[in-house]
Enzyme design. Structure first.
Site, short mmCIF file in Angstrom:
data_model
loop_
_atom_site.label_atom_id
_atom_site.label_comp_id
_atom_site.label_asym_id
_atom_site.label_seq_id
_atom_site.Cartn_x
_atom_site.Cartn_y
_atom_site.Cartn_z
CG ASP A 177 -52.59 3.60 9.97
OD1 ASP A 177 -52.09 2.46 9.82
OD2 ASP A 177 -53.78 3.85 9.71
CG HIS A 211 -44.34 -2.90 8.76
ND1 HIS A 211 -45.29 -2.01 9.21
CD2 HIS A 211 -45.02 -4.03 8.45
CE1 HIS A 211 -46.48 -2.59 9.20
NE2 HIS A 211 -46.34 -3.81 8.72
CG LEU A 216 -37.74 12.60 23.39
CD1 LEU A 216 -38.98 13.49 23.42
CD2 LEU A 216 -37.36 12.29 21.95
C1 IPE Z 1 -53.21 1.62 14.73
O1 IPE Z 1 -53.12 1.35 13.38
C2 IPE Z 1 -52.13 0.92 15.46
C3 IPE Z 1 -50.78 1.37 15.19
C4 IPE Z 1 -50.42 2.38 14.46
C5 IPE Z 1 -49.76 0.61 15.86
P1 IPE Z 1 -53.98 0.19 12.71
O2 IPE Z 1 -53.68 0.23 11.26
O3 IPE Z 1 -53.78 -1.09 13.40
O4 IPE Z 1 -55.47 0.70 12.98
P2 IPE Z 1 -56.83 0.21 12.36
O5 IPE Z 1 -56.96 -1.26 12.60
O6 IPE Z 1 -56.78 0.52 10.91
O7 IPE Z 1 -57.86 1.02 13.07
C1 IPE Z 2 -48.26 0.76 10.62
O1 IPE Z 2 -49.16 0.89 9.61
C2 IPE Z 2 -48.92 0.50 11.92
C3 IPE Z 2 -48.61 -0.80 12.52
C4 IPE Z 2 -49.54 -1.53 13.07
C5 IPE Z 2 -47.24 -1.28 12.55
P1 IPE Z 2 -50.07 -0.28 9.06
O2 IPE Z 2 -49.33 -1.56 9.05
O3 IPE Z 2 -51.36 -0.30 9.79
O4 IPE Z 2 -50.29 0.21 7.58
P2 IPE Z 2 -51.63 0.20 6.75
O5 IPE Z 2 -52.62 1.00 7.51
O6 IPE Z 2 -52.05 -1.23 6.62
O7 IPE Z 2 -51.25 0.83 5.46
MG MG Z 3 -53.13 0.72 9.48
#
Ligand code: IPE
Ligand code: IPE
Ligand code: MG
Length: 225
Positions: free
Chosen positions: A12, A29, A123
């Site tokens: 995240d 990303h 892995l």
């Molecule tokens: C969780 O992250 C999903 C992934 C990392 C793919 P999000 O950024 O979507 O989670 P929330 O919505 O903040 O809880």
């Molecule tokens: C990557 O982080 C997780 C995915 C859902 C691809 P985010 O896109 O949720 O990044 P933040 O949390 O908005 O910074």
């Molecule tokens: Mg996020």
């Protein structure tokens, strides 16, 4: 010292990283993918057998179309370019989550990568795409019901997308947020959880090593004393 068989990661913070440094969530990303490659390499080096990566949740469809398209394009290009390298490194790619709603093209790419890497033993990467723990559990229970199989812990395990994978020993979530976001709710029942402040593109090998080392020192009770 605790052995590590399976690491699960909620990757995240890409969007915030992109906005902060590049004024674009999507460039975050792209940067995050570099961290994915480094972490995979280090996981192999550490002789860890399973790595489950949360890449797209069932809730992430709420995001703008442009971001969703960018993410899936990134994934397609990555798999087209890197499947042979994964294979060469004896890495098996396994998709968890519901593939049904994906485009024909993406389904083909995913299937192809899974087929090519199917017999690799070094892995196993479980890549969570359109994954949600609640829907996974509902599907498992419905399938047990249909087959008239008892709802036991073992039988539920066997009907989850993570079947044949030990439960994660530890969960890492980057991005300075302390929640599970519908990830592996059943499988993480006894995992050690590490919430990391850094955004995913900033997460380094030495951060990863530190978490693994700290995990190894934890006294795991599993209800015992
Ligand atoms: C969780 O992250 C999903 C992934 C990392 C793919 P999000 O950024 O979507 O989670 P929330 O919505 O903040 O809880
Ligand atoms: C990557 O982080 C997780 C995915 C859902 C691809 P985010 O896109 O949720 O990044 P933040 O949390 O908005 O910074
Ligand atoms: Mg996020």
């Amino acid at each position: 010292m605790n052995l590590i068989k399976h690491v699960a990661i909620i990757m995240d913070g890409n969007g915030r990283w992109g906005l902060k440094y590049k004024k674009s969530r999507n460039l975050g990303h792209k940067e995050g993918l570099k961290t994915v490659e480094k972490i995979i390499e280090q996981t192999v080096k550490k002789k860890i057998k399973f790595l489950t990566l949360f890449a797209f949740s069932t809730e992430n469809w709420k995001r703008p179309k442009k971001e969703i398209n960018f993410l899936f394009n990134l994934l397609e290009n990555f798999l087209i370019k890197k499947t042979n390298e994964l294979n060469k490194n004896q890495i098996k790619l396994n998709i968890i989550g519901n593939k049904k709603i994906f485009s024909k093209k993406l389904k083909k790419i995913l299937l192809n990568s899974e087929q090519i890497t199917k017999y690799n033993k070094k892995l196993q990467i479980n890549l969570a795409l359109n994954y949600g723990s609640k829907s996974e559990l509902i599907d498992a229970i419905n399938s047990l019901k249909r087959k008239k199989i008892a709802f036991t812990e073992k039988n539920i395990d066997k009907h989850l997308h993570t079947k044949n994978t030990p439960n994660p020993d530890l969960l890492i979530r980057t991005g300075n947020t302390k929640r599970l976001s519908n990830f592996l709710l059943w499988q993480l029942a006894y995992a050690e959880v590490f919430f990391e402040k850094k955004l995913w593109p900033d997460f380094t090998i030495s951060d990863y090593n530190r978490v693994l080392k700290n995990f190894q020192k934890i006294k795991r009770n599993f209800g015992n004393i």
